[in-house]
Design a protein around this motif. Structure first.
Motif, PDB file in Angstrom:
ATOM      1  N   ASP A   1       8.549  -9.845   0.384  1.00  0.00           N
ATOM      2  CA  ASP A   1       8.050  -8.469   0.249  1.00  0.00           C
ATOM      3  C   ASP A   1       6.891  -8.207   1.199  1.00  0.00           C
ATOM      4  OD1 ASP A   1       9.908  -7.775  -1.707  1.00  0.00           O
ATOM      5  OD2 ASP A   1       8.606  -8.441  -3.337  1.00  0.00           O
ATOM      6  N   CYS A   2       6.021  -9.189   1.372  1.00  0.00           N
ATOM      7  CA  CYS A   2       4.897  -9.025   2.301  1.00  0.00           C
ATOM      8  C   CYS A   2       5.391  -8.850   3.735  1.00  0.00           C
ATOM      9  CB  CYS A   2       3.938 -10.205   2.212  1.00  0.00           C
ATOM     10  SG  CYS A   2       2.963 -10.206   0.694  1.00  0.00           S
ATOM     11  N   PHE A   3       6.424  -9.590   4.107  1.00  0.00           N
ATOM     12  CA  PHE A   3       6.995  -9.422   5.451  1.00  0.00           C
ATOM     13  C   PHE A   3       7.581  -8.020   5.611  1.00  0.00           C
ATOM     14  CE2 PHE A   3       7.309 -14.186   5.567  1.00  0.00           C
ATOM     15  CZ  PHE A   3       6.488 -14.370   6.677  1.00  0.00           C
ATOM     16  N   PHE A   4       8.278  -7.529   4.579  1.00  0.00           N
ATOM     17  CA  PHE A   4       8.838  -6.175   4.638  1.00  0.00           C
ATOM     18  C   PHE A   4       7.723  -5.133   4.723  1.00  0.00           C
ATOM     19  CE2 PHE A   4      12.880  -7.910   2.708  1.00  0.00           C
ATOM     20  CZ  PHE A   4      13.674  -7.614   3.805  1.00  0.00           C
ATOM     21  N   ALA A   5       6.645  -5.349   3.966  1.00  0.00           N
ATOM     22  CA  ALA A   5       5.518  -4.410   4.003  1.00  0.00           C
ATOM     23  C   ALA A   5       4.872  -4.400   5.390  1.00  0.00           C
ATOM     24  CB  ALA A   5       4.492  -4.774   2.929  1.00  0.00           C
ATOM     25  N   GLU A   6       4.761  -5.568   5.995  1.00  0.00           N
ATOM     26  CA  GLU A   6       4.229  -5.647   7.370  1.00  0.00           C
ATOM     27  C   GLU A   6       5.113  -4.854   8.329  1.00  0.00           C
ATOM     28  OE1 GLU A   6       1.614  -7.146   9.032  1.00  0.00           O
ATOM     29  OE2 GLU A   6       0.681  -7.738   7.136  1.00  0.00           O
ATOM     30  N   GLU A   7       6.422  -4.955   8.138  1.00  0.00           N
ATOM     31  CA  GLU A   7       7.365  -4.207   8.976  1.00  0.00           C
ATOM     32  C   GLU A   7       7.192  -2.701   8.754  1.00  0.00           C
ATOM     33  OE1 GLU A   7      10.489  -3.284  11.629  1.00  0.00           O
ATOM     34  OE2 GLU A   7       9.145  -4.995  11.422  1.00  0.00           O
ATOM     35  N   MET A   8       6.975  -2.292   7.512  1.00  0.00           N
ATOM     36  CA  MET A   8       6.737  -0.882   7.213  1.00  0.00           C
ATOM     37  C   MET A   8       5.472  -0.400   7.937  1.00  0.00           C
ATOM     38  SD  MET A   8       7.609  -1.074   3.151  1.00  0.00           S
ATOM     39  CE  MET A   8       7.846   0.622   2.659  1.00  0.00           C
ATOM     40  N   LEU A   9       4.448  -1.229   7.925  1.00  0.00           N
ATOM     41  CA  LEU A   9       3.190  -0.909   8.594  1.00  0.00           C
ATOM     42  C   LEU A   9       3.397  -0.757  10.103  1.00  0.00           C
ATOM     43  CD1 LEU A   9       0.241  -0.567   7.635  1.00  0.00           C
ATOM     44  CD2 LEU A   9      -0.113  -2.975   8.144  1.00  0.00           C
ATOM     45  N   ARG A  10       4.135  -1.682  10.672  1.00  0.00           N
ATOM     46  CA  ARG A  10       4.436  -1.627  12.110  1.00  0.00           C
ATOM     47  C   ARG A  10       5.164  -0.334  12.450  1.00  0.00           C
ATOM     48  NH1 ARG A  10       8.406  -2.040  15.286  1.00  0.00           N
ATOM     49  NH2 ARG A  10       9.923  -2.702  13.737  1.00  0.00           N
ATOM     50  N   ARG A  11       6.151   0.008  11.636  1.00  0.00           N
ATOM     51  CA  ARG A  11       6.926   1.234  11.882  1.00  0.00           C
ATOM     52  C   ARG A  11       6.055   2.477  11.762  1.00  0.00           C
ATOM     53  NH1 ARG A  11      12.204   1.924   9.005  1.00  0.00           N
ATOM     54  NH2 ARG A  11      12.562   3.298  10.760  1.00  0.00           N
ATOM     55  N   TYR A  12       5.123   2.460  10.784  1.00  0.00           N
ATOM     56  CA  TYR A  12       4.216   3.599  10.627  1.00  0.00           C
ATOM     57  C   TYR A  12       3.401   3.807  11.905  1.00  0.00           C
ATOM     58  CZ  TYR A  12       0.253   6.442   9.291  1.00  0.00           C
ATOM     59  OH  TYR A  12      -0.702   7.425   9.267  1.00  0.00           O
ATOM     60  N   TYR A  13       2.862   2.738  12.443  1.00  0.00           N
ATOM     61  CA  TYR A  13       2.033   2.858  13.641  1.00  0.00           C
ATOM     62  C   TYR A  13       2.859   3.094  14.905  1.00  0.00           C
ATOM     63  CZ  TYR A  13      -2.224   2.260  11.063  1.00  0.00           C
ATOM     64  OH  TYR A  13      -3.269   2.474  10.189  1.00  0.00           O
ATOM     65  N   GLU A  14       4.179   2.936  14.770  1.00  0.00           N
ATOM     66  CA  GLU A  14       5.069   3.337  15.876  1.00  0.00           C
ATOM     67  C   GLU A  14       5.555   4.767  15.665  1.00  0.00           C
ATOM     68  OE1 GLU A  14       8.129   0.342  16.096  1.00  0.00           O
ATOM     69  OE2 GLU A  14       6.789  -1.078  17.107  1.00  0.00           O
ATOM     70  N   LYS A  15       4.907   5.472  14.727  1.00  0.00           N
ATOM     71  CA  LYS A  15       5.122   6.907  14.470  1.00  0.00           C
ATOM     72  C   LYS A  15       6.410   7.236  13.726  1.00  0.00           C
ATOM     73  CE  LYS A  15       1.303   7.927  16.633  1.00  0.00           C
ATOM     74  NZ  LYS A  15       0.145   7.591  15.860  1.00  0.00           N
ATOM     75  N   ALA A  16       6.935   6.296  12.956  1.00  0.00           N
ATOM     76  CA  ALA A  16       8.092   6.607  12.107  1.00  0.00           C
ATOM     77  C   ALA A  16       7.608   7.503  10.969  1.00  0.00           C
ATOM     78  CB  ALA A  16       8.701   5.325  11.546  1.00  0.00           C
ATOM     79  N   THR A  17       8.477   8.362  10.458  1.00  0.00           N
ATOM     80  CA  THR A  17       8.111   9.215   9.322  1.00  0.00           C
ATOM     81  C   THR A  17       8.128   8.381   8.042  1.00  0.00           C
ATOM     82  OG1 THR A  17      10.382   9.840   8.766  1.00  0.00           O
ATOM     83  CG2 THR A  17       9.237  11.210  10.422  1.00  0.00           C
ATOM     84  N   VAL A  18       7.502   8.907   7.012  1.00  0.00           N
ATOM     85  CA  VAL A  18       7.475   8.202   5.725  1.00  0.00           C
ATOM     86  C   VAL A  18       8.894   7.983   5.215  1.00  0.00           C
ATOM     87  CG1 VAL A  18       6.804   8.432   3.305  1.00  0.00           C
ATOM     88  CG2 VAL A  18       5.155   8.920   5.103  1.00  0.00           C
ATOM     89  N   LEU A  19       9.753   8.987   5.378  1.00  0.00           N
ATOM     90  CA  LEU A  19      11.135   8.846   4.915  1.00  0.00           C
ATOM     91  C   LEU A  19      11.875   7.774   5.721  1.00  0.00           C
ATOM     92  CD1 LEU A  19      13.007   9.935   2.756  1.00  0.00           C
ATOM     93  CD2 LEU A  19      13.857  11.583   4.417  1.00  0.00           C
TER      94      LEU A  19
END
Length: 194
Positions: free
Chosen positions: A29-47
């Motif tokens: 789960d921590c690895f997935f959360a890190e990936e979510m964080l990376r995507r956020y800073y690459e400007k992905a939308t919340v959805l």
């Protein structure tokens, strides 16, 4: 390679023939959360980060919680921005919206962006009860924030919500200051006498 050896020797993963398994789900789960964080800073939308309602599972909710906690450590402004996106989207399940409030309830420090968000949601009829019950009740910090910003006075003006204002102050018994006692005296005791 080196990473695999490190993960195996540290007890994070188990390798059985060609299958690699994590010892504990929360590590994954921590690895997935890190990936979510990376995507956020690459400007992905919340959805895009969380996925559609079919992929909004209990496991994904936990990953979202970790993502929000990590985001808060980096930037309160980004945390509030993501939280407001969660709350406003009709494509996000309620339980995912509520995880934002759960993470905010763990904060008991002066962070201007968080205070503003709590106050905004307090004044939003859709979220007011959740803010009161999950964040404010029992928290000296947030009860005093609402008192100092005049929100308890607003509650006390209405007969339907006056008891809520007094109850919030009573929820921090033992930590009441003079202003709290004055408020209770004025709104609970005097109103019963009149």
């Amino acid at each position: 390679g080196d990473y695999e050896e490190y993960l195996v020797s540290s007890g994070f993963v188990v390798v059985d023939k060609s299958v690699v398994s994590f010892v504990h789900q929360s590590i994954l789960d921590c690895f997935f959360a890190e990936e979510m964080l990376r995507r956020y800073y690459e400007k992905a939308t919340v959805l895009e980060i969380i996925g559609d309602k079919l992929s909004q599972t209990p496991g994904k909710r936990y990953q979202t919680q970790i993502f929000l906690q990590q985001l808060l450590e980096i930037s309160a402004k980004d945390f509030v921005s993501v939280g407001k996106s969660l709350i406003e989207s009709e494509k996000i399940r309620y339980s995912f919206k509520y995880v934002f409030i759960e993470v905010m309830s763990q904060i008991n420090a002066h962070i201007t962006e968080i205070e503003s968000c709590v106050l905004d949601l307090f004044h939003d009829d859709r979220w007011s009860a959740s803010i009161i019950n999950s964040i404010v009740r029992g928290s000296e910090y947030y009860v005093h924030l609402l008192r100092d910003k005049g929100c308890l006075n607003v509650l006390a003006e209405s007969e339907e919500t006056k008891a809520v204002a007094v109850d919030l102050l009573l929820s921090i018994r033992g930590k009441l200051d003079e202003a709290d006692v004055d408020f209770i005296r004025k709104n609970a005791i005097e109103s019963k006498e009149s």
